[in-house]
Each structure stands twice: as structure tokens, then as C-alpha cells.
Design an enzyme around this catalytic site. Structure first.
Site, PDB file in Angstrom:
ATOM      1  N   HIS A   1       3.387  10.456  41.788  1.00 47.52           N
ATOM      2  CA  HIS A   1       3.546  10.843  43.191  1.00 47.52           C
ATOM      3  C   HIS A   1       2.852   9.882  44.156  1.00 47.52           C
ATOM      4  O   HIS A   1       2.891  10.083  45.372  1.00 47.52           O
ATOM      5  CB  HIS A   1       2.990  12.263  43.372  1.00 47.52           C
ATOM      6  CG  HIS A   1       3.507  12.976  44.576  1.00 47.52           C
ATOM      7  ND1 HIS A   1       2.668  13.391  45.611  1.00 47.52           N
ATOM      8  CD2 HIS A   1       4.752  13.366  44.927  1.00 47.52           C
ATOM      9  CE1 HIS A   1       3.394  14.004  46.533  1.00 47.52           C
ATOM     10  NE2 HIS A   1       4.653  14.004  46.163  1.00 47.52           N
TER      11      HIS A   1
ATOM     12  N   LYS B   1       2.050   6.994  46.742  1.00 51.57           N
ATOM     13  CA  LYS B   1       2.901   6.304  47.729  1.00 51.57           C
ATOM     14  C   LYS B   1       2.116   5.110  48.284  1.00 51.57           C
ATOM     15  O   LYS B   1       1.389   5.222  49.276  1.00 51.57           O
ATOM     16  CB  LYS B   1       3.287   7.256  48.860  1.00 51.57           C
ATOM     17  CG  LYS B   1       3.680   8.671  48.423  1.00 51.57           C
ATOM     18  CD  LYS B   1       4.959   8.728  47.631  1.00 51.57           C
ATOM     19  CE  LYS B   1       5.221  10.123  47.074  1.00 51.57           C
ATOM     20  NZ  LYS B   1       5.341  11.179  48.062  1.00 51.57           N
TER      21      LYS B   1
ATOM     22  N   ASP C   1       1.927  -8.788  49.563  1.00 56.26           N
ATOM     23  CA  ASP C   1       0.836  -9.773  49.619  1.00 56.26           C
ATOM     24  C   ASP C   1      -0.503  -9.047  49.775  1.00 56.26           C
ATOM     25  O   ASP C   1      -0.878  -8.283  48.914  1.00 56.26           O
ATOM     26  CB  ASP C   1       1.074 -10.795  50.741  1.00 56.26           C
ATOM     27  CG  ASP C   1       2.224 -11.742  50.402  1.00 56.26           C
ATOM     28  OD1 ASP C   1       2.665 -11.743  49.239  1.00 56.26           O
ATOM     29  OD2 ASP C   1       2.671 -12.480  51.292  1.00 56.26           O
TER      30      ASP C   1
END
Length: 459
Positions: free
Chosen positions: A143, A145, A150
């Protein structure tokens, strides 16, 4: 450093990596469109790495544009490497899936484009055989995110999907030029990826032979091995930064992975609730309201802070209007909300703890996180915020892989930016009172109340 040390001693009772960041490099994105446009821009400008961790990648036109941006970068830049970490079940749901739309990239740039699918060790045996698609995701998912390009990071609670790019409100913080922080999260993603299935150019799933298997090997052995790798990573990065009096903005990664017996986010969150300063205020956003018993007791019975909890109204729940059993999910969250409201009343804390429901026409709410205001009588600006994937609920604590970031700052400009973000979200909120639950649309059938109690840990 005494004030910083005091805060961190109360909250961070584990010796965690600390990252100093220039506050001018922290930018809050306020809308799904800003999030999407910034993602595309960051992808187009990256030269070394694109490392994305999400529940899934959607299959619509906006997602196709994002993939096209990645493809163009791979074409023009032979040095760049692309890595995706998604959930095993959600990433393969449906005939057209995250896996199927990424497969052409993997086939064309096999050595530089990788897709990893994490499979929870809790879905196995007869349960795995009989649990249908979609339902199997309730057992546990990847889950986190985290969107790294870079040395830039966008941390969010949003997935890479059409609604999250258009009209599903979440939170998004873009941190520029933060190499050590990006290296940490990229390394964390790499560790989890090394315990995941890799998709080869033919679409086959390959699991590393030198790792405990999440389905066939001992579940505890899998967890211990993954835990050891992540603990070593944390130890490695702990040595890189030291606090001093001259720095005003710090970041601490808060990891929660019950699969690997890692509960850092849970512990720090409880510490914040329990040790909040006198006259402090804490605002919590919960896309799906299902606080654990420990969190509820900490907020209601042990904390002295004032609270404002922002929840999705049933109409702003992502499952509103869904067919089948999924259509009842907003009612289940409404039932849990009503139970918490009554729990506050029972303990005579309804003046100190307020609930608000997000409601905006044709929008859904998926925002999550925390804003901390130390002494509200002295300053109406927050000194800390937590952002990331956790909903502070049963799933986040006990089932899914989560990554949050605690940002502590004394920088006035950044504090104002964080405060404005919070105010903007609450502008679309309606305060909850006891009359709300008497509305005909909010009356929950007995069978659904029983269902919410029985299966609470899956929501």
C-alpha cells in the site's frame, strides 16, 4: 536543540533515520491535477531513476500518458532505470491490468524497466484457493505510495489511477533535491521488491530462489527475513544525519509492516496522541474511518489534545454507488463512525473531539494524515505533519505495507503552507452531530452492524 530533542524523545522512542531538508524544497500540491501534472513533469525531467511504489497503476488514458512519458525517457536516456512496486493481486486484477499495460515497456527495455508484485504471506492455502478476485485484496496488500524521480520525492496517499488524477482528493507533498531521503525510500522499495514476484518480458512471474516464499514457505520465516533486511536498512541510514540547533526542518520515515513485524508508524502515532502538549490540537484525515481500539483509547481516554477528525461522507467514499457487496462499504464506515461518535459521548469527550465529513459534489475523499499544533494559544500554525499511505485503521496497522513521513518544522513559511493545506481540506467539511445519524439515509440495518463488527479488521 533542546526543544527538538524533547519533541523527538516523546514521539520517537525508537532510534530512526532523520533527514534534514531545506524547507524551501518542500512544496505541497493541493489537487489531483497538480499531482498528476507534477508526476509527468518529474518523469520527463529525470535522468537517473524513476522508482514508483503504489497499490496499482490504472488502465485509462491519463495513465497511458504517464506511461508514454516514461517510455520517451527510456528511449532518449540510456542511463535511466525504471522500477515499479505494486500489489500482486490488485496489480493483476482484470483482463486489462497494471501488469498488462506495463508489459510492453518491460519487453522493450528489459534490462532497465522492472515490475515487482508483492504478495502478502497471509494469503495462502485454502484461503487463497477459495477467495475470489477483489476479495483476496482484503487479506493484505502493498500500500506504500512513494514516487521517486532522481532526487525528488512525491509522497502521497494517492494511487496512480484516473480518479486520483481528476476528482479524488488526497494529500501530496513534493520534496525536491532530497537525495538521502530518496535513497532511503528507494532502498526500502528495493528490499520489498526483492521479496516480490518480478514480471519478465513474457509476463511470467519469477520469485527469487534465495528468499522465503510468501505462499509456500513458513510465514514467520518470511516475515523474519524481510524484517531483518528492513531493520538493517534503517540501521544503515540512522548514521547519516545528526540533529543540531541550526536546522529547522526534519523528516522521519515511519514504516508499518505487520508482515515483517515492523510497527514504527503505529508506535509513533500513539506517542503523539498520548504525549500531546497542553492546549495542543491534532487534526486527523482518514479516507476510510476504522481506528484501532488502541488509537481510539489513546485519543479519547489518554490524550489531552483537542481533535478534529476529517472523514469521507458516504457519498464521498470511493465505494459509493458500487454494485454488489461493495456498495455496502460506505454504510459500514458510517456505522464505525457512529460507534466512535457515541464512544466520545459515553466518555464525555464530545466537546474536545469533533468529527467532520468531507463533502464536495462529484468528488470523493481519500486524504489521510495528521497535523500537529503544539500550543494553539501561542501559535495557530502546525509544527508537524504526517503524510503517506496509512489510514490509521485496522488494515494499515495489521494487514498492509505502509510508509508515512513525519515532517517537523520551525520554519514559518513551511508552517503556513502546511496550515493552508489543512484549512483547504476542511473547507469542504461539515461538522458531525448526533442528528446526522438519525437521517433515514444513515440508519444502518442490524445485519450490517453485525457484519461491520465481525469483519472490522478487513476494512
Amino acid at each position: 536543540m533542546s526543544q527538538n530533542s524533547n519533541i523527538f524523545h516523546k514521539w520517537i522512542d525508537q532510534n530512526l533515520p532523520c533527514f534534514k531538508v531545506n524547507p524551501s524544497n518542500i512544496i505541497i500540491l493541493n489537487s489531483p491535477n497538480e499531482f498528476y501534472q507534477q508526476l509527468k513533469s518529474n518523469v520527463a525531467e529525470s535522468t537517473k531513476r524513476i522508482t514508483f511504489s503504489s497499490l496499482y497503476l490504472g488502465t485509462g488514458s491519463l495513465e497511458a500518458e504517464l506511461i508514454k512519458s516514461i517510455e520517451k525517457n527510456l528511449e532518449k536516456n540510456s542511463q535511466i532505470e525504471v522500477n515499479f512496486l505494486l500489489d500482486h493481486n490488485r496489480g493483476q486484477r482484470g483482463e486489462i491490468s497494471s501488469k498488462s499495460i506495463l508489459l510492453p515497456l518491460i519487453a522493450r527495455f528489459e534490462s532497465r524497466c522492472n515490475l515487482y508484485l508483492y504478495h502478502t504471506p497471509n494469503l495462502r492455502g485454502i484461503v487463497k484457493k477459495i477467495t475470489p478476485e477483489r476479495t483476496n485484496e482484503t487479506i493484505g496488500v502493498q500500500h506504500m505510495k512513494l514516487y521517486i524521480t532522481d532526487n525528488d520525492l512525491i509522497i502521497s496517499g494517492a494511487n496512480l489511477s484516473n480518479d486520483y488524477f481528476k476528482n479524488r482528493q488526497d494529500r501530496y507533498i513534493w520534496i525536491k533535491n532530497c537525495q538521502d531521503l530518496c535513497d532511503f525510500f528507494a532502498s526500502l522499495i528495493a528490499v520489498v521488491s526483492s521479496f516480490s514476484f518480478q514480471v519478465d518480458k513474457s509476463g511470467q512471474l519469477i520469485y527469487p530462489k534465495d528468499k522465503n516464499h510468501p505462499i509456500f514457505d513458513n510465514r514467520e520465516d518470511f516475515g523474519k527475513e524481510l524484517s531483518s533486511k528492513i531493520t538493517n536498512l534503517i540501521e544503515e541510514f540512522k548514521q547519516k544525519e545528526k540533529l543540531n540547533d541550526h536546522d529547522d526542518t526534519f523528516m522521519f520515515p515511519l514504516i508499518q509492516m505487520n508482515d515483517a513485524f515492523i510497527k514504527i508508524d503505529e508506535q509513533v502515532t500513539k506517542n503523539i496522541f498520548k504525549t500531546a502538549d497542553l492546549n495542543s490540537k491534532i487534526f486527523l484525515a482518514l479516507g476510510y474511518f476504522n481506528l484501532t481500539d488502541e488509537y481510539m483509547n489513546a485519543i479519547v481516554k489518554q490524550s489531552t489534545a483537542e481533535y478534529g477528525l476529517l472523514l469521507a461522507s458516504p457519498e464521498a467514499n470511493g465505494f459509493f454507488g458500487a454494485t454488489g457487496l461493495s456498495g455496502y462499504i460506505p454504510n459500514i464506515y458510517s456505522c464505525l463512525e457512529e460507534e466512535f461518535f457515541k464512544f466520545c459521548e459515553l466518555n464525555q469527550q464530545q466537546e474536545r473531539i469533533n468529527l467532520f465529513e468531507y463533502s464536495k459534489t462529484n468528488w470523493t475523499f481519500h486524504g489521510k494524515g495528521l497535523w500537529y499544533y503544539g500550543d494553539f494559544n501561542k501559535s495557530q500554525l502546525p509544527s508537524a505533519t504526517i503524510i503517506g499511505s496509512s489510514n490509521f485503521g485496522h488494515r494499515s496497522v495489521f494487514r498492509d505495507l505502509e510508509a508515512n513521513l513525519l515532517i517537523y518544522t520551525k520554519n514559518n513559511k513551511l508552517q503556513k503552507q502546511i496550515n493552508k493545506e489543512r484549512i483547504n481540506l476542511y473547507e469542504n467539511a461539515v461538522k458531525v452531530d448526533c442528528k446526522l445519524f438519525l437521517n433515514e439515509a444513515r440508519i444502518i440495518p442490524i445485519w450490517l452492524k453485525l457484519l461491520s463488527k465481525t469483519f472490522r479488521s478487513f476494512f
